[in-house]
Write an enzyme that holds these catalytic residues in place. Structure first.
Site, short mmCIF file in Angstrom:
data_model
loop_
_atom_site.label_atom_id
_atom_site.label_comp_id
_atom_site.label_asym_id
_atom_site.label_seq_id
_atom_site.Cartn_x
_atom_site.Cartn_y
_atom_site.Cartn_z
N TYR A 1 -4.30 3.70 8.24
CA TYR A 1 -5.66 3.16 8.40
C TYR A 1 -6.28 3.50 9.75
O TYR A 1 -6.19 4.65 10.20
CB TYR A 1 -5.66 1.65 8.14
N LYS B 1 0.39 3.46 -2.94
CA LYS B 1 -0.82 4.28 -3.10
C LYS B 1 -0.53 5.78 -3.05
O LYS B 1 -1.26 6.58 -3.62
CB LYS B 1 -1.86 3.89 -2.04
N SER C 1 0.79 -1.23 0.00
CA SER C 1 0.00 0.00 0.00
C SER C 1 0.83 1.28 0.00
O SER C 1 0.25 2.36 -0.15
CB SER C 1 -0.95 0.01 1.20
N TYR D 1 -3.84 -2.70 -10.01
CA TYR D 1 -3.70 -2.51 -8.56
C TYR D 1 -2.82 -3.61 -7.95
O TYR D 1 -1.90 -3.34 -7.17
CB TYR D 1 -5.10 -2.49 -7.91
N VAL E 1 1.35 -3.83 3.81
CA VAL E 1 1.35 -5.11 4.52
C VAL E 1 2.58 -5.97 4.20
O VAL E 1 2.74 -7.04 4.77
CB VAL E 1 0.05 -5.94 4.29
N1 GLN Z 1 -2.25 -5.65 -1.65
C1 GLN Z 1 -2.76 -5.48 -0.33
C2 GLN Z 1 -4.26 -5.68 -0.34
O1 GLN Z 1 -4.86 -5.36 -1.33
C3 GLN Z 1 -2.43 -4.10 0.15
C4 GLN Z 1 -2.95 -3.82 1.54
C5 GLN Z 1 -1.98 -3.03 2.38
O2 GLN Z 1 -0.79 -2.98 2.13
N2 GLN Z 1 -2.49 -2.49 3.46
O3 GLN Z 1 -4.84 -6.15 0.61
#
Ligand code: GLN
Length: 313
Positions: free
Chosen positions: A249, A76, A73, A198, A267
């Protein structure tokens, strides 16, 4: 009048990095790797990397700073920067800018709020940003990979095929989010296309050293490594604001309290913090807390902010 924060020239970053390394050592291996994506579940949790890149070009590293991990993420913030660099503002009709207070892949709020995600950093918001970028460029993954190649200085940077396959294999929740948004009319490309880009952007493999270098884009308030401008200083400020309120988050409040810097987590265990006008700081430890943020990485950033005096608050 706010008290002026110390200039980076006054900070002994090598000493700060040593201090961070010592303080984080007892926490290496803590937390749980993200086994909901099978390929991430195989990563050795007993690794830790740390890197600080300053706006004047210095890079200070420690531990496994040159080991690759999935950006997840953290990608992003770069897709958002790319959209803002080309968009007329219409993105903000498709995604809000409020913290969600819910897990990054929650469906509940999205249904109640009629397919408009709370912010660009939870999964549905990021899928909308990637969808928007794909319409603007014709190839969202290529756009973000090219940006990261340019900003890190690594022309080989790319998505890992196994991680990408694993993301797609285990991606039913993301599919649910995307189809729900499509039903509300908030996707412009077919769901499989938006999701493929994505998943690919999340599977880009990067190191702490590279991530800190890429984060300088925001520390330099929108200027790229080659000195040209990608986004306005206003948009750089806005992205760091959203990182502060939404980048970790439903733990963004805790990160503001503990670290006090704009942060974005993934993650894969990476965390990127930005000190506007000064430096970018990347930490990596694969073990996550229950909200999906790196345990060792959070300790490292908390220590960095305390010792360097760089916290915004
Ligand atoms: N690729 C992970 C997902 O879509 C990304 C989530 C994250 O890094 N918080 O769940």
């Amino acid at each position: 009048m706010p008290v002026p924060a110390p200039d980076t020239r006054d900070i002994d970053f090598a000493a700060v990095v040593d201090f961070v390394t010592a303080a984080t050592a007892p926490h290496i291996g803590a937390g749980k790797v993200a086994d909901y994506i099978p390929d991430l579940g195989r990563v050795d949790p007993n690794q830790f990397g740390f890197a600080v890149a300053t706006v004047d070009g210095a890079v200070h590293t420690a531990g496994d700073a040159d080991v690759r991990f999935a950006i997840e993420s953290i990608s992003k913030m770069f897709t958002l920067a790319l959209v803002l660099s080309r968009d007329d503002g219409s993105l903000w009709q498709r995604v809000h800018r409020e913290p969600s207070g819910e897990p990054f892949n929650s469906l509940i709020q999205l249904e109640i709020e009629q397919g408009i995600p709370r912010n660009p950093f939870i999964n549905p918001g990021a899928i909308v940003v990637t969808d928007h970028l794909h319409t603007l460029t014709g190839n969202a993954y290529d756009a973000v990979r090219t940006l990261l190649r340019d900003e890190t200085g690594n022309p080989d940077l790319h998505a890992d095929g196994v991680t990408h396959g694993s993301e797609a294999y285990s991606g039913d929740r993301n599919r649910a989010l995307a189809y729900l948004m499509a039903d509300f009319g908030n996707l412009r490309n077919p769901v499989p296309v938006a999701l493929d880009h994505y998943f690919r952007q999340c599977s880009i493999m990067i190191t702490c050293t590279e991530l800190a270098r890429a984060g300088l884009l925001l520390a330099r308030r929108g200027r790229r490594a080659d000195g040209t401008r990608l986004i306005s200083a206003d948009d750089a400020r806005r992205i760091t604001a959203i990182m502060t309120t939404c980048g970790t988050y439903d733990e963004a409040g805790e990160f503001a309290y503990r670290v006090g810097l704009p942060c974005k987590s993934g993650v894969g265990g990476g965390l990127l913090a930005v000190v506007p006008g000064r430096c970018a700081v990347a930490a990596w430890g694969p073990g996550l807390d229950p909200k999906g943020n790196s345990v060792a990485g959070a300790v490292a950033l908390e220590t960095f902010a305390a010792v360097s005096g760089c916290s915004l608050f």
